[in-house]
Motif scaffolding. Structure first.
Motif, short mmCIF file in Angstrom:
data_model
loop_
_atom_site.label_atom_id
_atom_site.label_comp_id
_atom_site.label_asym_id
_atom_site.label_seq_id
_atom_site.Cartn_x
_atom_site.Cartn_y
_atom_site.Cartn_z
N TYR A 359 0.82 -1.21 0.00
CA TYR A 359 0.00 0.00 0.00
C TYR A 359 0.86 1.27 0.00
CZ TYR A 359 -3.18 -3.63 1.68
OH TYR A 359 -3.89 -4.79 1.82
N ILE A 360 0.56 2.15 -0.96
CA ILE A 360 1.22 3.46 -1.06
C ILE A 360 0.14 4.49 -1.36
CG2 ILE A 360 2.96 4.85 -2.24
CD1 ILE A 360 4.36 2.30 -3.07
N GLU A 361 0.15 5.61 -0.65
CA GLU A 361 -0.85 6.65 -0.86
C GLU A 361 -0.77 7.19 -2.30
OE1 GLU A 361 -1.06 9.27 3.01
OE2 GLU A 361 0.94 8.44 2.78
N GLY A 362 -1.93 7.47 -2.86
CA GLY A 362 -2.00 7.91 -4.25
C GLY A 362 -1.26 9.20 -4.54
N ILE A 363 -1.09 10.03 -3.53
CA ILE A 363 -0.39 11.30 -3.73
C ILE A 363 1.10 11.09 -3.95
CG2 ILE A 363 0.10 11.75 -1.29
CD1 ILE A 363 -0.64 14.68 -1.81
N LYS A 364 1.63 9.94 -3.55
CA LYS A 364 3.07 9.66 -3.66
C LYS A 364 3.36 9.01 -5.01
CE LYS A 364 3.47 9.02 1.35
NZ LYS A 364 3.76 8.05 2.44
N LYS A 365 3.23 9.76 -6.07
CA LYS A 365 3.33 9.19 -7.42
C LYS A 365 4.73 8.67 -7.72
CE LYS A 365 -0.44 12.09 -9.09
NZ LYS A 365 -0.87 13.17 -10.01
N ASN A 366 5.75 9.40 -7.32
CA ASN A 366 7.12 8.92 -7.56
C ASN A 366 7.37 7.62 -6.82
OD1 ASN A 366 7.88 11.21 -9.15
ND2 ASN A 366 8.08 12.38 -7.27
N SER A 367 6.87 7.54 -5.59
CA SER A 367 7.05 6.33 -4.80
C SER A 367 6.36 5.14 -5.45
CB SER A 367 6.49 6.54 -3.38
OG SER A 367 7.09 7.66 -2.77
N ILE A 368 5.18 5.37 -6.03
CA ILE A 368 4.44 4.31 -6.71
C ILE A 368 5.23 3.78 -7.90
CG2 ILE A 368 2.40 3.83 -8.12
CD1 ILE A 368 0.84 5.72 -6.24
N LEU A 369 5.74 4.68 -8.73
CA LEU A 369 6.46 4.25 -9.93
C LEU A 369 7.76 3.56 -9.59
CD1 LEU A 369 5.82 7.35 -12.25
CD2 LEU A 369 4.73 5.11 -12.35
N LEU A 370 8.45 4.02 -8.57
CA LEU A 370 9.69 3.36 -8.17
C LEU A 370 9.41 1.98 -7.57
CD1 LEU A 370 11.66 6.37 -6.65
CD2 LEU A 370 12.21 5.12 -8.75
N ALA A 371 8.40 1.88 -6.70
CA ALA A 371 8.06 0.58 -6.12
C ALA A 371 7.58 -0.39 -7.19
CB ALA A 371 6.99 0.76 -5.04
N ASP A 372 6.75 0.09 -8.12
CA ASP A 372 6.29 -0.76 -9.21
C ASP A 372 7.46 -1.28 -10.03
OD1 ASP A 372 3.75 -0.29 -8.35
OD2 ASP A 372 3.04 0.69 -10.17
N SER A 373 8.45 -0.42 -10.26
CA SER A 373 9.63 -0.81 -11.04
C SER A 373 10.44 -1.88 -10.30
CB SER A 373 10.50 0.41 -11.34
OG SER A 373 9.78 1.38 -12.08
N VAL A 374 10.68 -1.65 -9.02
CA VAL A 374 11.45 -2.62 -8.23
C VAL A 374 10.72 -3.96 -8.18
CG1 VAL A 374 12.28 -3.17 -5.90
CG2 VAL A 374 12.65 -0.88 -6.85
N ILE A 375 9.41 -3.93 -7.98
CA ILE A 375 8.62 -5.17 -7.92
C ILE A 375 8.67 -5.90 -9.25
CG2 ILE A 375 6.27 -6.07 -7.70
CD1 ILE A 375 5.82 -3.82 -5.60
N ALA A 376 8.51 -5.18 -10.36
CA ALA A 376 8.52 -5.81 -11.68
C ALA A 376 9.88 -6.43 -11.98
CB ALA A 376 8.14 -4.79 -12.75
N VAL A 377 10.95 -5.69 -11.71
CA VAL A 377 12.29 -6.21 -11.97
C VAL A 377 12.57 -7.42 -11.08
CG1 VAL A 377 14.76 -5.70 -11.79
CG2 VAL A 377 13.20 -4.01 -12.80
N SER A 378 12.06 -7.40 -9.86
CA SER A 378 12.25 -8.52 -8.94
C SER A 378 11.53 -9.77 -9.42
CB SER A 378 11.76 -8.15 -7.54
OG SER A 378 12.49 -7.05 -7.03
N GLY A 379 10.56 -9.59 -10.30
CA GLY A 379 9.94 -10.76 -10.90
C GLY A 379 8.44 -10.81 -10.89
N ASP A 380 7.78 -9.78 -10.30
CA ASP A 380 6.32 -9.89 -10.28
C ASP A 380 5.61 -8.55 -10.23
OD1 ASP A 380 5.02 -12.65 -10.46
OD2 ASP A 380 6.88 -13.01 -9.39
#
Length: 546
Positions: A359-380
């Motif tokens: 869970y990440i607050e919607g206002i934290k757009k940079n945090s969302i994109l960085l977390a999504d990137s790390v998760i995708a690269v990690s494999g999922d």
């Protein structure tokens, strides 16, 4: 040479953004089965235009056609499963690039979303499913849809109120319409079920169903927020037999599978079950495992289970779920924690897909994109997309945050990138020698660094770069700054890490979904690779020349 490459890249990004602002290319399904019909619709097309359309797998174009369209293009999906790219040129100056999946079944590559609104006369059901299909959401968690904890399906009428608050109106007709419209778009519907919770009245009628804890000289039932009681889910429990029957009614109602939830306690041997008049130590994880596997056996339908705070992860190798669904809390705070959690869950479960409800607050757009990137690269992938213009931001799904369409368009590009190159992203990690990298790079994700990884798959190699150089913190929930856009970076790696006849291509969800070939420089036993551009996440694909 490098200057021309960067200029060319930035021009492509500008044209791509201009093109997507003018028209949009939409899919009619969340994914396609091999050889099935694909209906591509062009939104906001003002007049018929000449077009050229190509379909690619990795860096190779496998299909192309040209013609004139008034807004719809129909083609056949490829026969081989995996990730694909589709690129459409309209007239002379508008280019739209997207990605799509070909799967036999959604469980091969779950893209999980959520729904929370089941009120009577919901008017946007078809629109919602079309919206979800554009993010390739192929499965949905119907959050708090049930009539009660224990009794799931309401069979005494058409309308009722939610089990938790008894405030939100729910309609059986709306539920069935959502399920039906989802099926039209290859979107599966998963019924949320708390596997060890029943309402107080039902629990008091069946004290042998419950778990207990010692309070002085007395025994009291274990509860959740003093509203619902926690039950024994071992195979031989009468509660288990009762809830299995209720889950079967849920499948008969129309749902495709069951999403099982828990609350993270009581831990093993901290509670007691009542058996033959005696209070016996209870192993919660064993109860979870036996219920999950019995449910899978008796329904033969998709089953997911929420590993709250990654607990009890020791059953992941035995639980017969279709993916590993984790809700990370204090056990997973940093980007490195995310990476390790996903890698370990995949290894432990025998390679199952991993879904993070991070869970990440919607206002934290940079945090969302960085977390999504790390998760995708990690494999999922991460659970975040659901009701229109909502981003999942906390454990109570109806409280999901509103976000703007501009940000959603950015997220859509990330989802397109992930499905387009999912065959590469599913690869195995190859160790990169730390000594060959410059100070700006790191082989673990942390602040002030570019996280670099190398993955190997049947499709080729994929070098991924996630830009954490501007990150204030290595904590993924933290509000991060917009990353500095980097250009003309160079990476020197051992030559023996790559095939002798390799070709190298640059791609990024930040404006370059189409592979752009790049030239590398040979330095004795090393290779110098140019990283043309990096905002949040970029990659270099390495494939054989033939």
């Amino acid at each position: 040479m490098k200057g021309r490459q960067v200029f060319s890249l930035m021009l492509v990004i500008l044209l791509s953004c201009f093109g997507s602002a003018a028209v949009k290319l939409n899919f009619d399904k969340s994914f396609y089965t091999p050889g099935s019909d694909m209906r591509l619709s062009i939104e906001d097309l003002e007049k018929p235009l000449e077009y050229k359309l190509t379909v690619s797998k990795g860096t190779k174009v496998i299909f192309s056609e040209a013609g004139v369209t008034s807004g719809v293009i129909e083609i056949k999906a490829p026969e081989e499963t995996g990730g694909y790219g589709v690129d459409l040129i309209l007239g002379n100056d508008q280019t739209i690039s997207r990605g799509f999946s070909v799967l036999n079944n959604w469980t091969e590559s779950p893209r999980y979303g959520f729904l929370t609104d089941f009120f009577p006369e919901r008017y946007d059901i078809s629109k919602t499913m079309d919206y979800l299909a554009q993010f390739h959401i192929n499965s949905l968690q119907y959050y708090d849809w049930m009539y009660d904890y224990g009794k799931l399906v309401y069979d005494e009428g058409e309308e009722y109120k939610d089990a938790w608050q008894r405030v939100r109106k729910i309609s059986n007709t709306t539920l069935k319409e959502l399920i039906k419209e989802g099926h039209k778009r290859n979107v599966a519907s998963m019924a949320y079920v708390a596997l060890y919770a029943c309402n107080s009245e039902l629990g008091k009628e069946h004290p042998e169903w419950l778990l207990y804890e010692k309070s002085g000289d007395n025994w009291k039932p274990v509860d959740f927020y003093k509203k619902i009681l926690i039950t024994n889910t071992l195979r031989d429990s009468e509660w288990t037999k009762f809830l299995l029957n209720e889950c079967k009614k849920t499948i008969e109602f129309g749902f495709d599978g069951i999403h099982l939830d828990q609350y993270g306690y009581p831990k093993d041997y901290t509670s007691y079950m009542l058996k033959d008049g005696k209070y016996l130590p209870y192993k919660t994880s064993q109860g979870f495992l036996e219920f999950i596997n019995l449910l899978k056996k008796e329904t033969n339908r998709p089953v997911l289970f929420n590993y709250v705070n990654n607990w009890p992860n020791e059953i992941q190798d035995k639980a017969k779920t279709d993916a590993v669904y984790i809700e990370p809390w204090e056990s997973c705070n940093t980007y490195e924690d995310i990476y390790k959690m996903i890698v370990e869950a995949k290894e432990r479960s025998g390679g199952k897909p991993v879904i993070l409800a991070a869970y990440i607050e919607g206002i934290k757009k940079n945090s969302i994109l960085l977390a999504d990137s790390v998760i995708a690269v990690s494999g999922d992938r991460r659970l975040e997309i659901g009701e229109i213009m909502r981003i999942l931001s906390g454990p109570y799904f109806p409280g999901a945050d509103a976000v703007d369409f501009k940000f959603l368009e950015t997220l859509k590009s990330y989802y397109d990138f992930q499905v387009r190159y999912e065959d590469f992203l599913k690869g195995d990690f190859i160790e990169i020698p730390e000594g060959t990298l410059g100070e700006i790079f790191s082989t673990v994700p942390k602040k002030k660094k570019i996280w670099i990884t190398l993955k190997e798959s049947e499709s080729g190699l994929m070098l991924n770069f996630v830009n954490l150089t501007s990150a204030r913190s290595s904590l993924w929930r933290y509000k991060q700054r917009t990353p500095e856009e980097l250009t003309n970076l160079e990476i020197i790696l051992p030559k023996n890490m790559f095939p002798e006849d390799a070709r190298f291509y640059f791609v990024t969800p930040d404006g370059q979904l189409v592979p752009q070939e790049i030239q590398v420089e040979s330095l004795d036993d090393k290779i110098k690779l140019p990283l043309l551009y990096l905002k949040y996440w970029s990659a270099i694909l390495v494939v054989p020349a033939t």
